[in-house]
Design a protein around this motif. Structure first.
Motif, PDB file in Angstrom:
ATOM      1  N   TYR A   1      49.889  57.495  44.029  1.00 19.22           N
ATOM      2  CA  TYR A   1      50.914  56.500  44.352  1.00 19.22           C
ATOM      3  C   TYR A   1      52.235  56.776  43.650  1.00 19.22           C
ATOM      4  O   TYR A   1      53.163  55.972  43.725  1.00 19.22           O
TER       5      TYR A   1
ATOM      6  N   ALA B   1      56.132  58.476  48.378  1.00 21.43           N
ATOM      7  CA  ALA B   1      55.112  59.522  48.361  1.00 21.43           C
ATOM      8  C   ALA B   1      55.751  60.900  48.512  1.00 21.43           C
ATOM      9  O   ALA B   1      56.672  61.093  49.298  1.00 21.43           O
TER      10      ALA B   1
ATOM     11  N   ASP C   1      44.095  54.722  50.836  1.00 16.60           N
ATOM     12  CA  ASP C   1      45.194  55.689  50.801  1.00 16.60           C
ATOM     13  C   ASP C   1      45.974  55.840  52.098  1.00 16.60           C
ATOM     14  O   ASP C   1      46.852  56.688  52.195  1.00 16.60           O
TER      15      ASP C   1
ATOM     16  N   VAL D   1      49.685  56.140  51.990  1.00 14.22           N
ATOM     17  CA  VAL D   1      50.274  57.292  51.308  1.00 14.22           C
ATOM     18  C   VAL D   1      50.352  58.487  52.255  1.00 14.22           C
ATOM     19  O   VAL D   1      51.429  59.006  52.542  1.00 14.22           O
TER      20      VAL D   1
END
Length: 378
Positions: free
Chosen positions: A148, A154, A200, A203
């Motif tokens: 993160y 990102a 995730d 991301v």
């Protein structure tokens, strides 16, 4: 809002939109959780006449899987429950880890994944379980900060690490279920994918599958250069997973037809359900107006459950080049050179291309959509 196992009670940040607890409160949580586990053990004795004993004797295999799945549990918690904004899916995601890990390695370690639960193990087992579980929690906290990027945008590095972790956990869960003869392998594998997407997806997009990334390249949801980096990372993660589960179990997988089916039949089965998986990904996560983005992970994970149950007896239900590559690596040279591996890989990649083609045909109005922020789970 959630019942937090001891390994992440002291984590900084927020708990589903609320400020985190202090160190003193965290210690109180730990004591309460350990006491609760012992009370549960006492209740089991009163009701059943037996003391609850989690797991068996200490072994490298048991400690290894406790480390892996405690890491997974803690990592998912930190990334779905410890957010500044509240989420709707955090409870599902955390529960899915228990389903994934319980079926995958419950027969190896008892599936504790929590020092409170591990306190119900044998006396000589408890210290070893606690050590690896706390290590798993620490690794999760450290890797969460990297993935993160400490709250910043990102980077390619953080995206690739996210893809590696998600693909590794998916392929590892697949290996443990298949080689361990799990009674609910498809459910366990599908839920491992779902919870890693929940963790995730914001991301990297939570592809965890080279066929999905291929479909996203043709969908123009990711550029070719970044997509190629994703695919390379996913294949490396699959290979790492194959090495891990084959070392722990002392068994290796194979990429071949099952149940007397021909290679053509198995490859076609892989094509059909990899197509289903990749098409669903494109339809739920790369469209302009997503119907329920908070639950994209569940929709995608259930495709694995469907495909695994439908064609698991034909091809093994890999539906993912990284998974197939991991099985081949676990069998080393013979499997890497087998016709089965290359037939499966070809079928799976072609399925991704076909899914993108069908998407463009049906969703022609999405041609002007910038889908590069794919799988943005709010």
């Amino acid at each position: 809002a959630i019942d937090r196992p001891p390994m992440y009670s002291a984590h900084g940040g927020t708990i589903n939109g609320k400020e985190s607890i202090s160190l003193c409160d965290a210690l109180c949580y730990v004591v309460s959780q350990l006491a609760g586990a012992q009370c549960a053990r006492l209740v089991a004795w009163v009701m059943l006449g037996k003391f609850l004993v989690v797991g068996g004797a200490v072994s490298v295999a048991a400690c290894s899987v406790e480390l892996i799945y405690t890491f997974m549990l803690t990592y998912v918690v930190l990334n779905v429950a410890c957010r500044r904004e509240a989420t709707q899916h955090f409870g599902l995601a955390i529960g899915f880890v228990i389903i994934a890990g319980g079926y995958a390695v419950g027969g190896i370690s008892g599936g504790a994944f929590n020092p409170a639960v591990a306190s119900c193990a044998r006396l000589l087992t408890i210290p070893a379980y606690w050590a690896v579980e706390l290590l798993g929690g620490a690794l999760a906290a450290g890797l969460t900060k990297v993935v993160y990027n400490n709250g910043d945008a990102a980077t390619l590095t953080s995206k690739l690490l996210s893809e590696f972790l998600g693909t590794f956990m998916l392929a590892t869960t697949m290996g443990f279920n298949v080689l361990g003869g799990s009674p609910a392998g498809a459910l366990s594998i599908g839920m491992s994918l779902a919870c890693m997407i929940f963790a995730d997806g914001g991301v990297s997009g939570g592809h965890c599958n080279p066929a999905v990334t291929t479909a996203c390249i043709f969908r123009k949801a990711i550029d070719v250069k970044e997509g190629a980096a994703y695919i390379g990372t996913q294949l490396i993660a699959g290979a790492a997973a194959g090495a891990v589960y084959s070392s722990i179990l002392g068994k290796h997988g194979e990429v071949a037809p099952m149940g007397g089916h021909s290679l053509l039949q198995a490859a076609f089965a892989e094509f059909m359900f990899t197509f289903v998986l990749t098409f669903v990904v494109l339809c739920v996560a790369t469209v302009r107006n997503q119907a329920s983005p908070q639950f994209n992970g569940l929709a995608v994970g259930l495709c694995i459950v469907v495909g695994g149950n439908a064609v698991g007896a034909v091809s093994g239900g890999h539906l993912n080049p990284a998974v197939s590559f991991g099985f081949a690596v676990s069998g080393w040279i013979n499997s890497l050179a087998s016709a089965g591996l290359w037939a499966f890989l070809l079928a799976q990649f072609l399925a991704g291309v076909a899914a993108a083609a069908k998407f463009w045909f049906i969703f022609s109005d999405e041609r002007k959509t910038d889908a590069r922020e794919y799988f943005s789970i709010e």
